[in-house]
Structures are given as structure tokens and as C-alpha cells.
Design a protein around this motif. Structure first.
Motif, mmCIF file in Angstrom:
data_model
loop_
_atom_site.group_PDB
_atom_site.id
_atom_site.type_symbol
_atom_site.label_atom_id
_atom_site.label_comp_id
_atom_site.label_asym_id
_atom_site.label_seq_id
_atom_site.Cartn_x
_atom_site.Cartn_y
_atom_site.Cartn_z
ATOM 1 N N SER A 1 11.377 2.381 1.860
ATOM 2 C CA SER A 1 11.193 3.488 2.948
ATOM 3 C C SER A 1 12.006 4.714 2.867
ATOM 4 O O SER A 1 12.364 5.000 1.606
ATOM 5 C CB SER A 1 11.358 2.751 4.365
ATOM 6 N N HIS B 1 9.933 -4.001 9.516
ATOM 7 C CA HIS B 1 9.205 -3.581 8.341
ATOM 8 C C HIS B 1 8.538 -4.693 7.630
ATOM 9 O O HIS B 1 7.444 -5.033 7.242
ATOM 10 C CB HIS B 1 9.957 -2.750 7.317
ATOM 11 N N ASP C 1 6.327 3.719 9.574
ATOM 12 C CA ASP C 1 7.042 3.487 10.974
ATOM 13 C C ASP C 1 5.911 3.099 12.049
ATOM 14 O O ASP C 1 4.951 3.785 12.222
ATOM 15 C CB ASP C 1 8.068 4.451 11.376
ATOM 16 N N HIS D 1 15.234 -2.791 12.391
ATOM 17 C CA HIS D 1 14.166 -1.983 11.746
ATOM 18 C C HIS D 1 13.678 -2.602 10.638
ATOM 19 O O HIS D 1 12.334 -2.587 10.275
ATOM 20 C CB HIS D 1 14.644 -0.622 11.808
HETATM 21 ZN ZN ZN Z 1 10.945 2.596 8.695
#
Ligand code: ZN
Ligand code: KG4
Length: 341
Positions: free
Chosen positions: A139, A118, A305, A114
Motif C-alpha cells: 500500500s 487489508h 482503502d 488497518h
Molecule cells: Zn490502506
């Protein structure tokens, strides 16, 4: 040869997202179903509720992404899915769906980190951004500095020691009953407030470390609120938000400057949900001017996201090494909730 279409799937936290990307970064569709309505009244994410919503919406979200892209299931050549880090149950929904989708059609599958996703968002609209790039990823779960040698290859320079940047925005908002997620509402209040409270942020190792610690500002805000409560006066919410936000942004930009002076990147970039913050975006642009470096700040939809970043990261991984057997050997692949980049 027809250009590869990648279906990206993201379900690590409280957004269910699907996207179709052509080649490495041409966005054909991006659908994000946010769950803020469910978690708002709890002041934070309730994992079980998050998982249930992912289960309910993942199929229609993927169908919508395909439809919007004008693509049929048979047109997809690669599936990319977030494997971690994130909430294990939430990740499992996306990973299980992606595995079944890919297996049923004999497609390759990439499990994407993840955080890589980003950072990859920086290259979607700026594929030729000068490298190496210093990327600040902020985040709900992370505040990290990465040195990106090329899309997909990045070295962690430092990160969160305790609360992540987004997490403190959320916690501070909860202390003042501002709802969830806290970032957008704190930013809005801060615009109406004056910076007049001292909200110190720890300078780790006298400024020699690239790690962050944001538990200090959280405690400072708690103390400010307590003082007003003890006096029987209402908390000046806007001023508290303005003071808190400025301190956090000061700390983020100061560390990024320090790291840039040390590692001498060719560009700097901002990533993650907190990068939607207008004040941080402005300060980052100014930092670029000070450092004499180009600044890459993706549009807000690519900072929060989304599945475009996952599809793009997967497409890069696959296209850089298409013959690797790993893309077809994914039946053993699990969600990896603690996977660091
Ligand atoms: Zn995220
Ligand atoms: O990247 P993201 O969508 O999800 C994670 O991977 O965590 O980031 C969500 C975080 C939340 O903590 C939210 O409060 C924060 O990003 N956020 C903001 C803003 N918009 C979202 N923080 C500060 N200012 C904002 N405008």
C-alpha cells in the motif's frame, strides 16, 4: 437470531469510507469518498487538508452507507473503526465518530488495525481460502509479508525498510509531474513504454530476508531523469515507468516466492492499494501457477482503502469472542497512528 450488522468506518489516510456488512463478510453497502482531487496538485497527501475533508464528509458517508444497505441506525449491532496505523488527525475523525455512534446506542465497538483490514479483504469473497495463507500487502505506507493462520491471526514475516511500494510509485510519479496518486498513472504510462532502463532493487541479505527496500529504484529513476535533463532532452516517461514498474514487481514477486518456499503456505494473496496494479495481479497469478498454489486477489475496490475490510475484520474479532468486556470498554480507546500488525 438475526444476523449481526456491522458498520465499518475507515479514515486513516485520504479516503473516508463507511460500509455495512452482514455476518462475517456479506457486503450490504460500501461507500468510499476519495480525496485525490484535493491532494493532486501537491503531489502527495497534505494531512491538515485530509483531516478537514474527513470531518466534512464522515456523517453523510455513514448515512449513505446505511441507506444503501437498507439499514436503519437501530439495525446496527456492532461498530468497527480503523484505529491505526495512519495519519493521527485523520484517524481521530473516524475513531471519535465511531465512539460517539456506538456509545449513544450502547453498541459494542472494535478498534481495527488497518493492515489486518487489508489482509481481511482476501476473505470477503473467499472465506474458505486454504490456510495458512501467505499475504503480500502493498500500500502507500506498507510492503509487508504476512503468514495468515486464520482470518484475524497473522504473523509478520518481513516488511518495508524504507519507502513502501505505493510510496515509491507516488514519488516517482511526482518526479515526472504525473500527479497523485502515482500508482494508477505510472501503470497507465508503463503500458505504453518499453523496459530499457536498469532500475536495480536491493536484495537484502542476499535474498535471505523477507524485508523490502525500495529507496534504490527511487534513486535510479531520479538519476535517469537527471541524465535526460542534462542532455536537454525530454524524459521518456513511458519507458521510465515501464522499467521502474517491472523492477518493483520483480522484487515483490521474488520475495513472495522465497517466503512461500520457506513457510509452505496453502494459498497466496495480494492486498493493499498497489494490488490494484494489473501487471502485479497478472504476475501474482503466474506465481501461484509456478508454486502450484491457489491465488486470492480481491477486486480492486477491496484492495484500495475501503470500510468493508474494516467491518469484516471487526465482525470476525467480535464474533470469535463476543463475551469479551473489551468491546464495551472503549471510552479510553485512542487512535494509534504507529500501530503495527
Ligand atoms: Zn490502506
Ligand atoms: O491501500 P491504499 O489505498 O492506502 C494505504 O493504505 O496506503 O494504497 C494507496 C497506494 C498509493 O500509494 C497508490 O499510488 C497505490 O496504492 N496504487 C497503485 C495503483 N493504484 C493505487 N500502485 C500501483 N499501481 C496501481 N494501479
Amino acid at each position: 437470531m438475526k444476523e449481526l450488522l456491522t458498520l465499518g468506518i475507515e479514515s486513516s489516510c485520504d479516503e473516508t469510507a463507511a460500509a455495512v456488512v452482514r455476518g462475517r463478510h456479506e457486503v450490504l453497502s460500501s461507500i468510499v469518498a476519495s480525496q485525490h482531487d484535493i491532494h493532486d496538485k501537491y503531489g502527495g497527501i497534505v494531512p491538515e487538508l485530509a483531516c478537514r475533508r474527513h470531518v466534512e464528509v464522515i456523517r453523510p458517508i455513514v448515512a449513505e452507507a446505511l441507506k444503501k444497505a437498507g439499514a436503519k441506525v437501530e439495525d446496527i449491532g456492532l461498530v468497527a473503526v480503523t484505529r491505526g496505523p495512519g495519519l493521527v488527525g485523520a484517524l481521530l475523525v473516524g475513531v471519535s465518530y465511531a465512539k460517539a455512534f456506538a456509545f449513544a446506542r450502547g453498541l459494542p465497538l472494535c478498534g481495527v488495525n488497518h493492515l489486518h483490514g487489508h489482509v481481511m479483504a482476501s476473505f470477503v469473497e473467499n472465506p474458505d481460502a486454504p490456510l495458512p495463507m501467505l499475504s503480500l500487502l502493498v500500500s502507500g505506507g506498507h510492503s509487508e509479508l504476512f503468514l495468515v493462520e486464520r482470518p484475524g491471526a497473522m504473523k509478520r514475516l518481513g516488511g518495508t525498510r524504507d519507502d513502501a511500494a505505493g510510496e515509491v510509485f507516488d514519488k516517482v510519479a511526482r518526479m515526472m509531474n504525473l500527479g497523485y496518486p502515482g500508482g494508477p498513472v505510472v501503470e497507465k504510462m508503463a503500458r505504453e513504454g518499453t523496459v530499457r532502463f536498469d532500475v536495480p532493487v536491493a536484495r537484502l541479505h542476499g535474498g535471505e530476508s523477507f524485508d523490502f527496500s525500495f529507496s534504490g529504484p527511487k534513486t535510479a529513476v531520479k538519476n535517469i531523469i537527471r541524465v535526460f535533463e542534462e542532455k536537454g532532452e525530454p524524459t521518456p516517461v513511458a519507458d521510465v515507468c515501464a522499467s521502474f514498474q517491472k523492477s518493483v514487481i520483480d522484487a515483490l514477486t521474488a520475495k513472495t516466492k522465497l517466503a512461500a518456499e520457506r513457510v509452505r503456505p496453502k494459498s497466496i494473496s495480494l492486498a493493499g492499494g498497489v494490488a490494484c496494479n494489473g501487471a502485479l495481479r497478472e504476475r501474482f497469478k503466474k506465481l501461484g501457477d509456478t508454486l502450484g498454489l491457489p491465488v486470492v486477489i480481491p477486486p480492486a475496490a477491496l484492495c484500495a482503502d475501503n470500510a468493508v475490510m474494516i467491518a469484516a475484520a471487526g465482525a470476525h474479532m467480535y464474533m470469535d469472542n463476543p463475551e469479551s468486556p473489551q468491546w464495551m470498554n472503549y471510552l479510553e480507546m485512542d487512535a494509534d497512528p504507529g500501530w503495527m500488525a
